[in-house]
Design an enzyme around this catalytic site. Structure first.
Site, mmCIF file in Angstrom:
data_model
loop_
_atom_site.group_PDB
_atom_site.id
_atom_site.type_symbol
_atom_site.label_atom_id
_atom_site.label_comp_id
_atom_site.label_asym_id
_atom_site.label_seq_id
_atom_site.Cartn_x
_atom_site.Cartn_y
_atom_site.Cartn_z
ATOM 1 N N HIS A 60 2.192 73.385 -48.625
ATOM 2 C CA HIS A 60 3.301 74.322 -48.426
ATOM 3 C C HIS A 60 3.812 74.746 -49.790
ATOM 4 O O HIS A 60 3.233 74.365 -50.815
ATOM 5 C CB HIS A 60 4.404 73.707 -47.558
ATOM 6 C CG HIS A 60 5.117 72.558 -48.166
ATOM 7 N ND1 HIS A 60 4.499 71.366 -48.496
ATOM 8 C CD2 HIS A 60 6.432 72.390 -48.501
ATOM 9 C CE1 HIS A 60 5.391 70.531 -49.003
ATOM 10 N NE2 HIS A 60 6.565 71.134 -49.021
ATOM 11 N N HIS A 62 7.048 74.548 -51.315
ATOM 12 C CA HIS A 62 8.200 73.998 -52.024
ATOM 13 C C HIS A 62 7.838 73.728 -53.480
ATOM 14 O O HIS A 62 6.687 73.391 -53.803
ATOM 15 C CB HIS A 62 8.688 72.709 -51.349
ATOM 16 C CG HIS A 62 9.648 72.964 -50.239
ATOM 17 N ND1 HIS A 62 9.748 72.159 -49.126
ATOM 18 C CD2 HIS A 62 10.582 73.949 -50.053
ATOM 19 C CE1 HIS A 62 10.690 72.621 -48.314
ATOM 20 N NE2 HIS A 62 11.203 73.703 -48.855
ATOM 21 N N ASP A 64 8.231 71.374 -55.616
ATOM 22 C CA ASP A 64 7.630 70.118 -56.045
ATOM 23 C C ASP A 64 6.171 69.969 -55.604
ATOM 24 O O ASP A 64 5.538 68.950 -55.862
ATOM 25 C CB ASP A 64 8.455 68.919 -55.561
ATOM 26 C CG ASP A 64 8.730 68.916 -54.073
ATOM 27 O OD1 ASP A 64 9.011 69.977 -53.507
ATOM 28 O OD2 ASP A 64 8.661 67.825 -53.462
ATOM 29 N N HIS A 65 5.629 71.019 -54.968
ATOM 30 C CA HIS A 65 4.214 71.029 -54.585
ATOM 31 C C HIS A 65 3.440 72.149 -55.272
ATOM 32 O O HIS A 65 2.211 72.188 -55.156
ATOM 33 C CB HIS A 65 4.081 71.160 -53.065
ATOM 34 C CG HIS A 65 4.622 69.984 -52.329
ATOM 35 N ND1 HIS A 65 3.822 69.036 -51.725
ATOM 36 C CD2 HIS A 65 5.906 69.576 -52.109
ATOM 37 C CE1 HIS A 65 4.575 68.106 -51.158
ATOM 38 N NE2 HIS A 65 5.847 68.419 -51.384
ATOM 39 N N HIS A 136 8.573 70.601 -40.932
ATOM 40 C CA HIS A 136 9.221 70.607 -42.228
ATOM 41 C C HIS A 136 10.092 71.851 -42.317
ATOM 42 O O HIS A 136 10.080 72.699 -41.419
ATOM 43 C CB HIS A 136 8.155 70.568 -43.334
ATOM 44 C CG HIS A 136 8.692 70.219 -44.682
ATOM 45 N ND1 HIS A 136 9.549 69.162 -44.896
ATOM 46 C CD2 HIS A 136 8.494 70.795 -45.893
ATOM 47 C CE1 HIS A 136 9.847 69.102 -46.184
ATOM 48 N NE2 HIS A 136 9.234 70.086 -46.806
#
Length: 244
Positions: A60, A62, A64-65, A136
């Protein structure tokens, strides 16, 4: 198959845990799953290096990814590499287009190929992958590599995802907080244990760990163990697992 945890932390990284990244290797094939902040450094520490990462699979979008996606592009360009494939859920092309619009000087430096996928089966970097939609705050996909490895991405714990992972030799599952944190979109140990109860999985590794979990690993394992009697361990950055 070899699975290396490059980053097992969260949007609140610690000095020990960088943000999310998982390296999947098998028979000469290499795939990076997610590319959070610090993953580029962990790639170098793992001995693999960014030069060998020609495909990234995103769960996904976000931060932090995906935070190290542009640094990965720039490093590959500076190293003389010519292309990068980025595969992910719907919206991935818009994400990459917008990043390159902000950092205009990176436009045209690499042949960046973007492919969007949905729940179901597809091939990427020579791997046959099954995808399953998680629960999520953004659209997110869990990925399964045959009977060897399943990665939950970010998700609440629920029966559908546990069913998707059943039969895997290794499951890496989000377990962001201990039980006393009121949270949505991520599981606590009690919720994860209940979802996994009765499932046949070779080993479960807990990842996407917020700083709140530090010093509380034993109680988290006990909470999961109250419902699920399988082998559960905490993932660590640069930990490599060989799966046969």
């Amino acid at each position: 198959m070899r699975v290396t945890f490059l980053g097992t932390g969260s949007a609140m990284p610690t000095g020990e845990r960088f943000q999310t990244g998982v390296l999947v290797q098998d028979d000469g094939r290499t795939l990076l799953v997610d590319c959070g902040s610090g993953v580029l450094h962990r790639l170098q520490q793992s001995g693999v290096g960014y030069e060998r990462i020609s495909t990234v699979l995103l769960t996904h979008h976000h931060l932090d990814h995906v935070a190290d996606l542009l640094p990965l592009m720039k490093a590959r360009w500076l190293a003389g590499e010519e292309h990068l494939e980025i595969v992910g859920p719907q919206g991935t092309k818009a994400l990459i287009d917008d990043l390159l619009e902000v950092h205009e000087y990176m436009q045209g430096k690499l042949d960046v190929q973007v492919r969007e996928v949905v729940a179901g089966e597809f091939s990427v970097a020579g791997f046959d992958v099954s995808a399953y939609e998680t629960r999520h705050s953004l659209p997110c996909l869990a990925y399964r590599f045959g009977d060897l490895f399943t990665f939950s991405g970010d998700s609440e714990a629920f029966a559908g995802l546990a069913n998707f992972a059943e039969g895997s030799a290794i499951l890496a599952h989000d377990c962001s907080f201990p039980d006393d944190v009121d949270v949505s979109n991520h599981p606590t140990p009690d919720a994860l244990g209940k979802a996994l109860a009765g499932r046949e999985i070779g080993r479960v590794y807990l990842t996407h760990l917020y700083p709140h979990t530090e010093g509380r690993h034993d109680e988290m394992l006990e909470s999961i163990g109250a419902h699920y009697d399988g082998d559960v361990r905490f993932a660590e950055d640069l930990k490599t697992i060989s799966i046969e």
